[in-house]
Design a protein around this motif. Structure first.
Motif, PDB file in Angstrom:
ATOM      1  N   UNK A 156     -16.073  -2.100  34.328  1.00 56.77           N
ATOM      2  CA  UNK A 156     -17.384  -1.637  33.877  1.00 56.77           C
ATOM      3  C   UNK A 156     -17.661  -2.001  32.427  1.00 56.77           C
ATOM      4  N   UNK A 157     -16.706  -1.706  31.543  1.00 57.79           N
ATOM      5  CA  UNK A 157     -16.914  -1.997  30.119  1.00 57.79           C
ATOM      6  C   UNK A 157     -17.143  -3.480  29.887  1.00 57.79           C
ATOM      7  N   UNK A 158     -16.471  -4.320  30.639  1.00 61.98           N
ATOM      8  CA  UNK A 158     -16.645  -5.759  30.483  1.00 61.98           C
ATOM      9  C   UNK A 158     -18.025  -6.222  30.902  1.00 61.98           C
ATOM     10  N   UNK A 159     -18.490  -5.734  32.050  1.00 63.16           N
ATOM     11  CA  UNK A 159     -19.821  -6.118  32.525  1.00 63.16           C
ATOM     12  C   UNK A 159     -20.902  -5.618  31.573  1.00 63.16           C
ATOM     13  N   UNK A 160     -20.723  -4.397  31.063  1.00 62.58           N
ATOM     14  CA  UNK A 160     -21.683  -3.841  30.111  1.00 62.58           C
ATOM     15  C   UNK A 160     -21.709  -4.663  28.830  1.00 62.58           C
ATOM     16  N   UNK A 161     -20.523  -5.048  28.356  1.00 60.35           N
ATOM     17  CA  UNK A 161     -20.432  -5.821  27.120  1.00 60.35           C
ATOM     18  C   UNK A 161     -21.047  -7.212  27.286  1.00 60.35           C
ATOM     19  N   UNK A 162     -20.769  -7.855  28.401  1.00 61.61           N
ATOM     20  CA  UNK A 162     -21.230  -9.230  28.606  1.00 61.61           C
ATOM     21  C   UNK A 162     -22.746  -9.327  28.502  1.00 61.61           C
ATOM     22  N   UNK A 163     -23.436  -8.416  29.152  1.00 63.28           N
ATOM     23  CA  UNK A 163     -24.893  -8.436  29.073  1.00 63.28           C
ATOM     24  C   UNK A 163     -25.390  -7.831  27.754  1.00 63.28           C
ATOM     25  N   UNK A 164     -24.747  -6.732  27.335  1.00 64.98           N
ATOM     26  CA  UNK A 164     -25.206  -6.027  26.148  1.00 64.98           C
ATOM     27  C   UNK A 164     -25.089  -6.843  24.880  1.00 64.98           C
ATOM     28  N   UNK A 165     -23.986  -7.589  24.717  1.00 69.15           N
ATOM     29  CA  UNK A 165     -23.807  -8.347  23.482  1.00 69.15           C
ATOM     30  C   UNK A 165     -24.778  -9.522  23.418  1.00 69.15           C
ATOM     31  N   UNK A 166     -25.196 -10.023  24.570  1.00 64.42           N
ATOM     32  CA  UNK A 166     -26.225 -11.064  24.577  1.00 64.42           C
ATOM     33  C   UNK A 166     -27.537 -10.507  24.034  1.00 64.42           C
ATOM     34  N   UNK A 167     -27.894  -9.298  24.484  1.00 61.29           N
ATOM     35  CA  UNK A 167     -29.121  -8.668  23.996  1.00 61.29           C
ATOM     36  C   UNK A 167     -28.991  -8.311  22.525  1.00 61.29           C
ATOM     37  N   UNK A 168     -27.816  -7.809  22.124  1.00 66.01           N
ATOM     38  CA  UNK A 168     -27.583  -7.435  20.730  1.00 66.01           C
ATOM     39  C   UNK A 168     -27.784  -8.640  19.801  1.00 66.01           C
TER      40      UNK A 168
END
Length: 409
Positions: A156-168
Motif C-alpha cells: 500500500x505505501x509503495x502504491x501511494x508513494x508512486x502516484x503521490x510523489x508524481x503529484x507532489x
C-alpha cells in the motif's frame, strides 16, 4: 510520445477513475498555483514589510534563516501561504488514497503475480525493525509513512508513494518518476564515460523510481535497491517487473547492510540523506566506503547545502522542516558532508559537490541529456526560492574510493 507531464501507467500503479483523476489533477494544479502565484509574493512582503519591521525592532538586519522565520511567521500573507501548502500536501495524499482503497485487493494480487514472474531477488527479513526516525512520524505527511503494514504482503505505501510523489513534484519527476536516477546517470555519462560499474546499490530506494534508470544505462550490471520500508520494497520489486526490468530489492538499513566488503562499484542515493538523522548520516557514509570496491564511486543526490544559498532561500526551503514532517531537512543541509566523507575514509581530493541537471528539463529542451552544452545551460541557472529543484538540477556529493595500490601505499 507520452507527454512529459503525464505519469506513465504500469500494472502495479493504481488506476484512477474519471472523478478520482480529476481530484488528483486538482491537487497537482493547486500545488502549481501555490508555487507560481503565492510563493513569489513572499519576496516583496519580506523586503518591503517584514525586514524593515525587524530592523526597527532589533536595530539590525536579519542575520540568518532563523531570524527571517521569527519575523515572517507573524505575517498574514506568509501564514496564508504556509497553510495553503500544508493543505495541498494533505489533500494530495487523500486524493490518491481514495483510488488506492478502491483497488487495494486487486493491486495486492497483481503485485504478487508480478513479483512471482520476476527472476530478480526480493529479500524481506522476518525480524527487521525500521529505525525510529522513519517510523516516529509520517514523513512528508504521507499517511502511515513508508513502513506501515495494513495487509498481508502489503504494498500500500509503495502504491501511494508512486502516484503521490508524481503529484507532489507536479510532474517534474518525469513520466516514470525517475528524473533523479536519469539525471545522475546522465551526469556519469558526461563526466565518467568510461565508468562501467558491474554492481550498483541504490540506498533508500523507496519504490525504485530512481533505481531503474541504472538498469537501462548499465544493462549488464547487478543492481540492488534497499529501503527500510517493507511495503515500498515489495512494491518496487513488482513495479520493476511491470516495467520490464530485473532488479533486486531488499528491506535493509543503509546504516548497516548485509552485503560484503567491496561488493559494489557504485553506491547512490536520491533524496535519502534529508530523511535520516544526524547520527545515521555518518554511519551511512561509513557503510558506503565499506561497500565500495577500490576505484568505486559514491553519489548522493539531494538539494543543495545551505551555504550555497542566500538566507531567504534557506528560509523558504526550510519550510519543509516546519510544515511537511521533514524534521532533518534543515539540519542535514547544515552538516559538513565533505567532512563526513573524509571521516568515512575517502581522500579529500576525491570528494566534491557538483550539479546534475534535471533530465526532464533537458528532455523538454530537446536535448538527449548527454551533451555538455545542455548541462551547462541548465546548471548555470540561479537558485530560485521554492523552485522544485533549485537551479534546475540536483546537487550531487561525489566521492571516489582509492584504488587498491593507493590504499596500500
Amino acid at each position: 510520445m507520452l507527454n512529459t507531464f503525464q505519469q506513465a501507467h504500469h500494472r502495479a500503479l493504481p488506476h484512477a477513475s474519471h472523478d478520482e483523476a480529476a481530484r488528483e489533477e486538482f491537487t497537482k494544479s493547486f500545488k502549481g498555483f501555490i508555487q507560481s502565484s503565492l510563493l513569489p509574493g513572499l519576496t516583496p512582503i519580506y523586503n518591503e514589510q517584514v525586514k524593515p519591521a525587524f530592523q526597527k525592532e532589533h536595530g539590525r538586519e536579519p542575520a540568518d534563516r532563523r531570524d527571517i522565520r521569527s519575523a515572517m511567521v507573524k505575517n498574514l500573507y506568509f501564514q496564508h501561504y504556509a497553510s495553503a501548502n500544508r493543505v495541498a500536501q494533505e489533500i494530495l495524499w487523500e486524493s490518491v488514497n481514495v483510488s488506492l482503497d478502491r483497488q487495494l485487493p486487486e493491486l495486492l494480487e497483481t503485485a504478487k503475480q508480478l513479483s512471482a514472474s520476476s527472476k530478480a531477488r526480493l529479500d524481506i527479513p522476518e525480524d527487521f525493525t525500521p529505525p525510529r526516525y522513519i517510523t516516529a512520524l509520517d514523513i512528508h505527511c504521507m499517511p502511515g509513512g513508508y513502513a506501515s503494514e495494513v495487509a498481508e504482503q502489503d504494498i500500500t505505501a509503495g502504491a501511494l508513494y508512486d502516484r503521490g510523489v508524481y503529484l507532489y513534484s507536479m510532474g517534474y519527476m518525469g513520466p516514470e518518476n525517475d528524473d533523479m536516477g536519469r539525471s545522475v546517470c546522465n551526469y556519469l555519462r558526461r563526466n565518467k564515460p568510461d565508468f562501467k560499474p558491474l554492481r550498483i546499490l541504490d540506498m533508500g530506494c523507496t519504490v525504485g523510481h530512481a533505481t531503474l534508470p541504472y538498469k537501462e544505462y548499465f544493462p549488464d550490471a547487478e543492481i540492488w535497491g534497499i529501503d527500510v520500508g517493507g511495503p515500498v520494497v515489495r512494491y518496487a520489486h513488482a513495479r520493476a517487473a511491470a516495467m520490464g526490468h530485473e532488479v533486486n530489492f531488499a528491506q535493509m538499513n543503509a546504516e548497516e547492510t548485509s552485503f560484503p566488503d567491496g561488493h559494489f562499484d557504485l553506491v547512490v542515493s536520491h533524496i535519502l540523506l534529508h530523511e535520516t538523522s544526524g547520527k545515521a548520516m555518518p554511519r551511512i557514509f561509513n557503510e558506503c566506503h565499506r561497500l565500495l570496491s577500490p576505484g568505486g564511486m559514491m553519489i548522493h543526490a539531494d538539494l543543495p547545502p545551505f551555504d550555497l544559498m542566500d538566507p531567504f532561500t534557506q528560509f523558504i526551503l526550510d519550510n519543509e522542516t516546519w510544515y511537511n514532517n521533514e524534521p532533518f531537512w534543515g539540519a542535514m543541509r547544515e552538516m559538513d558532508q565533505v567532512d563526513l566523507a573524509k571521516r568515512a575514509g575517502f581522500a579529500a581530493e576525491a570528494i566534491k559537490f557538483d550539479n546534475a541537471p534535471m533530465a526532464v528539463m533537458e528532455f523538454a529542451g530537446g536535448s538527449d541529456g548527454y551533451s555538455e552544452e545542455s548541462a551547462t545551460e541548465v546548471a548555470d541557472r540561479e537558485f530560485t526560492a521554492g523552485e522544485y529543484a533549485p537551479g534546475g538540477g540536483w546537487e550531487v556529493l561525489v566521492a571516489e574510493k582509492e584504488l587498491a595500490q593507493e590504499m596500500a601505499a
